[in-house]
Design a protein around this motif. Structure first.
Motif, PDB file in Angstrom:
ATOM      1  N   SER A  38       0.901  -1.308  -0.111  1.00  0.00           N
ATOM      2  CA  SER A  38      -0.134   0.286  -0.259  1.00  0.00           C
ATOM      3  C   SER A  38       0.948   1.218  -0.073  1.00  0.00           C
ATOM      4  CB  SER A  38      -1.122  -0.153   1.176  1.00  0.00           C
ATOM      5  OG  SER A  38      -0.303   0.158   2.618  1.00  0.00           O
ATOM      6  N   VAL A  39       0.510   2.491  -0.364  1.00  0.00           N
ATOM      7  CA  VAL A  39       0.631   3.363  -0.153  1.00  0.00           C
ATOM      8  C   VAL A  39       1.238   3.881   1.002  1.00  0.00           C
ATOM      9  CG1 VAL A  39       0.497   6.118  -0.729  1.00  0.00           C
ATOM     10  CG2 VAL A  39       0.274   4.103  -2.261  1.00  0.00           C
ATOM     11  N   ASN A  40       0.005   3.716   2.143  1.00  0.00           N
ATOM     12  CA  ASN A  40       0.845   3.827   3.461  1.00  0.00           C
ATOM     13  C   ASN A  40       1.920   3.289   4.055  1.00  0.00           C
ATOM     14  OD1 ASN A  40      -1.311   5.960   3.739  1.00  0.00           O
ATOM     15  ND2 ASN A  40      -2.736   3.934   4.400  1.00  0.00           N
ATOM     16  N   THR A  41       2.010   2.069   3.398  1.00  0.00           N
ATOM     17  CA  THR A  41       3.183   0.880   3.592  1.00  0.00           C
ATOM     18  C   THR A  41       4.488   1.860   3.094  1.00  0.00           C
ATOM     19  OG1 THR A  41       2.197  -1.187   3.460  1.00  0.00           O
ATOM     20  CG2 THR A  41       4.585  -1.009   3.432  1.00  0.00           C
ATOM     21  N   VAL A  42       4.212   2.570   1.857  1.00  0.00           N
ATOM     22  CA  VAL A  42       5.940   3.209   1.360  1.00  0.00           C
ATOM     23  C   VAL A  42       6.027   4.670   2.208  1.00  0.00           C
ATOM     24  CG1 VAL A  42       5.991   4.191  -0.795  1.00  0.00           C
ATOM     25  CG2 VAL A  42       5.318   2.073  -0.493  1.00  0.00           C
ATOM     26  N   ARG A  43       5.227   4.895   2.630  1.00  0.00           N
ATOM     27  CA  ARG A  43       5.148   6.097   3.609  1.00  0.00           C
ATOM     28  C   ARG A  43       5.736   5.728   4.442  1.00  0.00           C
ATOM     29  NH1 ARG A  43      -0.308   8.505   2.147  1.00  0.00           N
ATOM     30  NH2 ARG A  43      -0.070   9.378   0.294  1.00  0.00           N
ATOM     31  N   ARG A  44       5.880   4.676   5.353  1.00  0.00           N
ATOM     32  CA  ARG A  44       5.966   4.113   6.661  1.00  0.00           C
ATOM     33  C   ARG A  44       7.361   4.178   6.263  1.00  0.00           C
ATOM     34  NH1 ARG A  44       1.401   1.373   7.728  1.00  0.00           N
ATOM     35  NH2 ARG A  44       2.025   0.285   6.844  1.00  0.00           N
ATOM     36  N   MET A  45       7.704   3.504   5.128  1.00  0.00           N
ATOM     37  CA  MET A  45       9.277   3.386   4.907  1.00  0.00           C
ATOM     38  C   MET A  45      10.099   4.462   4.871  1.00  0.00           C
ATOM     39  SD  MET A  45       8.423  -0.035   2.009  1.00  0.00           S
ATOM     40  CE  MET A  45      10.354  -0.035   1.330  1.00  0.00           C
ATOM     41  N   GLU A  46       9.699   5.424   4.213  1.00  0.00           N
ATOM     42  CA  GLU A  46      10.141   6.906   3.788  1.00  0.00           C
ATOM     43  C   GLU A  46      10.594   7.329   5.207  1.00  0.00           C
ATOM     44  OE1 GLU A  46       8.749   7.537  -0.404  1.00  0.00           O
ATOM     45  OE2 GLU A  46       7.502   8.380   0.993  1.00  0.00           O
ATOM     46  N   ASP A  47       9.617   7.482   6.244  1.00  0.00           N
ATOM     47  CA  ASP A  47       9.730   7.525   6.933  1.00  0.00           C
ATOM     48  C   ASP A  47      10.243   7.147   8.861  1.00  0.00           C
ATOM     49  OD1 ASP A  47       7.935   9.739   6.255  1.00  0.00           O
ATOM     50  OD2 ASP A  47       5.608   9.113   7.216  1.00  0.00           O
ATOM     51  N   GLY A  48      10.865   5.396   7.812  1.00  0.00           N
ATOM     52  CA  GLY A  48      12.057   4.928   8.884  1.00  0.00           C
ATOM     53  C   GLY A  48      11.348   4.776   9.981  1.00  0.00           C
ATOM     54  N   GLN A  49       9.854   4.852  10.035  1.00  0.00           N
ATOM     55  CA  GLN A  49       9.260   4.027  11.151  1.00  0.00           C
ATOM     56  C   GLN A  49       9.285   2.085  11.242  1.00  0.00           C
ATOM     57  OE1 GLN A  49       5.083   4.922  10.490  1.00  0.00           O
ATOM     58  NE2 GLN A  49       4.603   6.683  10.523  1.00  0.00           N
ATOM     59  N   PRO A  50       9.775   2.243  12.261  1.00  0.00           N
ATOM     60  CA  PRO A  50       9.815   0.446  12.936  1.00  0.00           C
ATOM     61  C   PRO A  50       8.403   0.015  12.711  1.00  0.00           C
ATOM     62  CG  PRO A  50       9.828   1.888  14.703  1.00  0.00           C
ATOM     63  CD  PRO A  50       9.249   2.951  13.581  1.00  0.00           C
ATOM     64  N   GLY A  51       8.668  -1.229  12.474  1.00  0.00           N
ATOM     65  CA  GLY A  51       7.795  -2.049  12.365  1.00  0.00           C
ATOM     66  C   GLY A  51       7.583  -3.055  10.653  1.00  0.00           C
ATOM     67  N   THR A  52       8.218  -2.056  10.164  1.00  0.00           N
ATOM     68  CA  THR A  52       8.290  -2.468   8.960  1.00  0.00           C
ATOM     69  C   THR A  52       8.227  -3.143   7.977  1.00  0.00           C
ATOM     70  OG1 THR A  52       8.106   0.499   8.086  1.00  0.00           O
ATOM     71  CG2 THR A  52       7.867  -1.332   5.956  1.00  0.00           C
ATOM     72  N   ALA A  53       7.658  -4.428   7.575  1.00  0.00           N
ATOM     73  CA  ALA A  53       8.243  -5.525   6.968  1.00  0.00           C
ATOM     74  C   ALA A  53       9.804  -4.951   5.886  1.00  0.00           C
ATOM     75  CB  ALA A  53       7.349  -6.652   6.456  1.00  0.00           C
ATOM     76  N   LEU A  54      10.284  -6.336   6.135  1.00  0.00           N
ATOM     77  CA  LEU A  54      11.429  -6.469   6.127  1.00  0.00           C
ATOM     78  C   LEU A  54      11.128  -6.541   4.415  1.00  0.00           C
ATOM     79  CD1 LEU A  54      14.951  -6.328   5.587  1.00  0.00           C
ATOM     80  CD2 LEU A  54      15.111  -8.320   6.188  1.00  0.00           C
ATOM     81  N   GLN A  55      10.955  -7.872   3.914  1.00  0.00           N
ATOM     82  CA  GLN A  55      10.158  -7.943   2.585  1.00  0.00           C
ATOM     83  C   GLN A  55      10.076  -6.843   1.559  1.00  0.00           C
ATOM     84  OE1 GLN A  55       6.658 -10.611   2.196  1.00  0.00           O
ATOM     85  NE2 GLN A  55       5.477  -8.789   3.402  1.00  0.00           N
ATOM     86  N   HIS A  56       9.566  -5.577   2.225  1.00  0.00           N
ATOM     87  CA  HIS A  56       9.073  -4.616   1.761  1.00  0.00           C
ATOM     88  C   HIS A  56      10.201  -4.251   0.911  1.00  0.00           C
ATOM     89  CE1 HIS A  56       4.805  -5.193   2.156  1.00  0.00           C
ATOM     90  NE2 HIS A  56       5.299  -4.836   3.906  1.00  0.00           N
ATOM     91  N   PHE A  57      10.852  -3.718   1.901  1.00  0.00           N
ATOM     92  CA  PHE A  57      12.834  -2.778   1.886  1.00  0.00           C
ATOM     93  C   PHE A  57      13.208  -3.557   0.483  1.00  0.00           C
ATOM     94  CE2 PHE A  57      11.889  -1.108   5.652  1.00  0.00           C
ATOM     95  CZ  PHE A  57      12.309  -0.092   5.512  1.00  0.00           C
ATOM     96  N   VAL A  58      13.055  -5.444   0.368  1.00  0.00           N
ATOM     97  CA  VAL A  58      13.777  -5.685  -0.320  1.00  0.00           C
ATOM     98  C   VAL A  58      13.279  -6.316  -1.725  1.00  0.00           C
ATOM     99  CG1 VAL A  58      14.759  -8.813  -0.926  1.00  0.00           C
ATOM    100  CG2 VAL A  58      14.823  -7.674   1.340  1.00  0.00           C
TER     101      VAL A  58
END
Length: 76
Positions: A8-28
């Motif tokens: 989701s777009v929200n997950t990408v936003r959390r990734m960009e903000d560096g929020q903990p708890g984002t699944a590693l698979q999204h970064f990969v």
């Protein structure tokens, strides 16, 4: 970006903000999209992890004792 990595777009936003708890698979998946998957492989290579290696060295025993020699029967 969200569509390309299957999230989701929200997950990408959390990734960009560096929020903990984002699944590693999204970064990969994001690294794969950018053609930088080799960076993740380098990150996961324990032989290159200087911090992890120094922490492991701290857990090594400080002194190693040699085993006692057994006396042979009849010896003084």
């Amino acid at each position: 970006m969200a569509e390309r990595i299957g999230t989701s777009v929200n997950t990408v936003r959390r990734m960009e903000d560096g929020q903990p708890g984002t699944a590693l698979q999204h970064f990969v998946r994001a690294l794969q999209v950018f053609g930088e998957l080799d960076k993740f492989e380098q990150l996961m290579d324990t032989a290159q992890d200087s911090v992890g290696l120094s922490l492991m060295d701290e857990n090594l025993p400080q002194r190693i004792r040699t085993p006692r020699r057994r006396r042979e029967p009849g010896a003084f």
